[in-house]
Design an enzyme around this catalytic site. Structure first.
Site: not given
Ligand code: S3P
Length: 452
Positions: A178, A331
């Site tokens: 993440s 995404d």
């Molecule tokens: C994001 C990271 C992703 C993505 C989100 C935006 C970011 O989530 O799904 O739409 O801006 O760092 P995760 O890092 O929790 O997977």
């Protein structure tokens, strides 16, 4: 202004198959991740940060309101141009009111990171979708810095955070891939003494690291065994205001891109799209599926690689998408599933566990929506399998979007190819990430409109 989307009356839209191909050149809206980060680091820098190309979607406007609530001054200077008067690390003041981050997981988690090492108390909430999403993944590492939390059951919003008075820098190994958790920990590390380290077994988007470097922080990234990375940040840097040019969002560009692939005869160019290699998993999938997709005019803008995408419609074939690719296209699964539904043969997408905790439970939203449109689809654990027959799916249904902008846009794009129109129950969340979605798709020749 931040809207609680759950309180808005549903705004139903319909997509119909256009009689002519999609043709033209467009510019995608600014990158959502980079826009949030620019505002937040601008708030923590000393001096005025000038941002161009900012995404003026509801998610990002929520972030601007939140940093203003903490004592910075973000204001609009023109079309997609914003300035932020920063107050320096440790300069944040206690907000008088709730911080409402609307629909945005990124805004909530990154801001909690910043708050964790400021000795102030804040109350954080969001819309019905965000209030369902797990915050434990940031509460746990941020507690190790010394922050204290009172949250709803399951570490859900609304929650209260009291930042650490004497923060302790940490070393943290991400239990889930993440970027939001990584960024939250790094942002907390800005106001902690010594070195904060994040170990990510699977690399995720690195916009925060790139922008920290751009603002003058000392942040280093080294590869670790097995393909992961170790990121280290020195605490108490002097962040200096720096101009930011936000590239187009590849996750938003994906919608007109797939629309052009599945509406026969189409040719579309999308200018100025971010092509950071940690965001381009979708392009690899599409090439494996036989898409005619070319990156033109590749260059660097403000520390991020950018290109124009040219796409031409054509026959797609199914592909096997490996789990390792998921963090680089996390995404994009809703819209890839639409491409797979129009392709010939079987597409298997593996390693989709994280889709359960996005703006909606995307695994079930995608499979229920496609099945309703007459597509053969199956979910087995974390794997999604779609069997396309190479022709347009039937459609002719109304899709429940569960306050999820990407589910809404994906099914409207599918409706440009199906035999019968596709209706979505609520288009309001599209404004969180892609406020000009409808005029932009229709300018290419698309036929999306408010449902009668
Ligand atoms: C994001 C990271 C992703 C993505 C989100 C935006 C970011 O989530 O799904 O739409 O801006 O760092 P995760 O890092 O929790 O997977």
């Amino acid at each position: 202004m931040v809207h609680d989307l759950s309180l808005q009356s549903p705004d139903s839209w319909t997509a119909t198959r256009p009689i002519a191909p999609l043709i033209g050149k467009i510019r995608a809206p600014g990158d959502k991740s980079i826009s949030h980060c620019a505002l937040m680091l601008g708030a923590l820098a000393v001096g005025r940060t000038e941002i161009s190309g900012l995404l003026e979607g509801e998610d990002v406007l929520a972030t601007a309101a939140a940093i203003n609530g903490l004592g910075a001054y973000a204001t609009r200077a023109g079309d997609r141009r914003w300035t932020v008067d920063g107050i320096g690390i440790a300069g944040l003041g206690e907000p008088e009111d709730l911080l409402d981050l609307g629909n945005s997981g990124t805004a909530a988690r990154l801001l909690l990171g910043i708050l964790a090492t400021h000795p102030i108390t804040a109350f954080v909430t969001g819309d019905a979708s965000l209030r369902r999403r797990p915050m434990g993944r940031v509460v746990e590492p941020l507690s190790r810095f010394g922050a204290r939390f009172v949250a709803r059951e399951g570490a859900r919003l609304p929650l209260a955070i009291s930042g650490a008075t004497n923060p302790i820098a940490i070393t943290y190994r991400l239990p889930v891939p993440s970027a939001q958790v990584k960024s939250a920990v790094l942002l907390a590390g800005l106001n902690a003494p010594g070195t904060t380290t994040v170990i990510e077994p699977q690399p995720t988007r690195d916009h925060t690291e790139r922008m920290l470097d751009h603002f003058g922080a000392t942040v280093t990234t080294e590869p670790i065994e097995g393909g992961g990375k170790r990121i280290t940040l020195q605490g108490y840097p002097e962040l200096a205001a720096a101009p930011i040019a936000v590239p187009g969002d590849p996750s938003s560009a994906a919608f007109p891109l797939i629309a052009a692939l599945i509406v026969p005869g189409s040719e579309v160019t999308i200018d100025g799209v971010g092509v950071n290699p940690l965001r381009t998993g979708l392009f690899e999938c599409l090439r494996e599926m036989g898409a005619d997709l070319t990156l033109l005019n590749q260059h660097d803008e403000g520390g991020e690689p950018v290109a124009d995408l040219r796409v031409r419609a054509g026959t797609l074939k199914g592909a096997d998408i490996p789990a390792e690719r998921a963090p680089r296209m996390i995404d994009e699964y809703p819209i890839l599933a639409v491409a797979a539904a129009c392709a010939r043969g079987r597409t298997v997408m593996r390693g989709l566990a994280e889709l359960r905790v996005k703006e909606s439970h995307r695994l079930s939203a995608i499979s229920a929506g496609l099945a309703a449109c007459g597509v053969r689809v199956a979910v087995d654990g974390d794997t999604l399998t779609i069997d396309g027959n190479g022709g347009p799916p039937e459609g002719g249904v109304s899709i429940t979007t569960h306050l999820d902008h990407r589910i809404a846009m994906a099914f409207l794009v599918l409706g440009l190819a199906t035999r019968q129109p596709v209706r979505i129950d609520d288009a309001a969340p599209i404004a969180t990430s892609f406020p000009c979605f409808l005029p932009l798709i229709n300018a290419l020749g698309g036929t999306i409109g408010k449902a009668a």
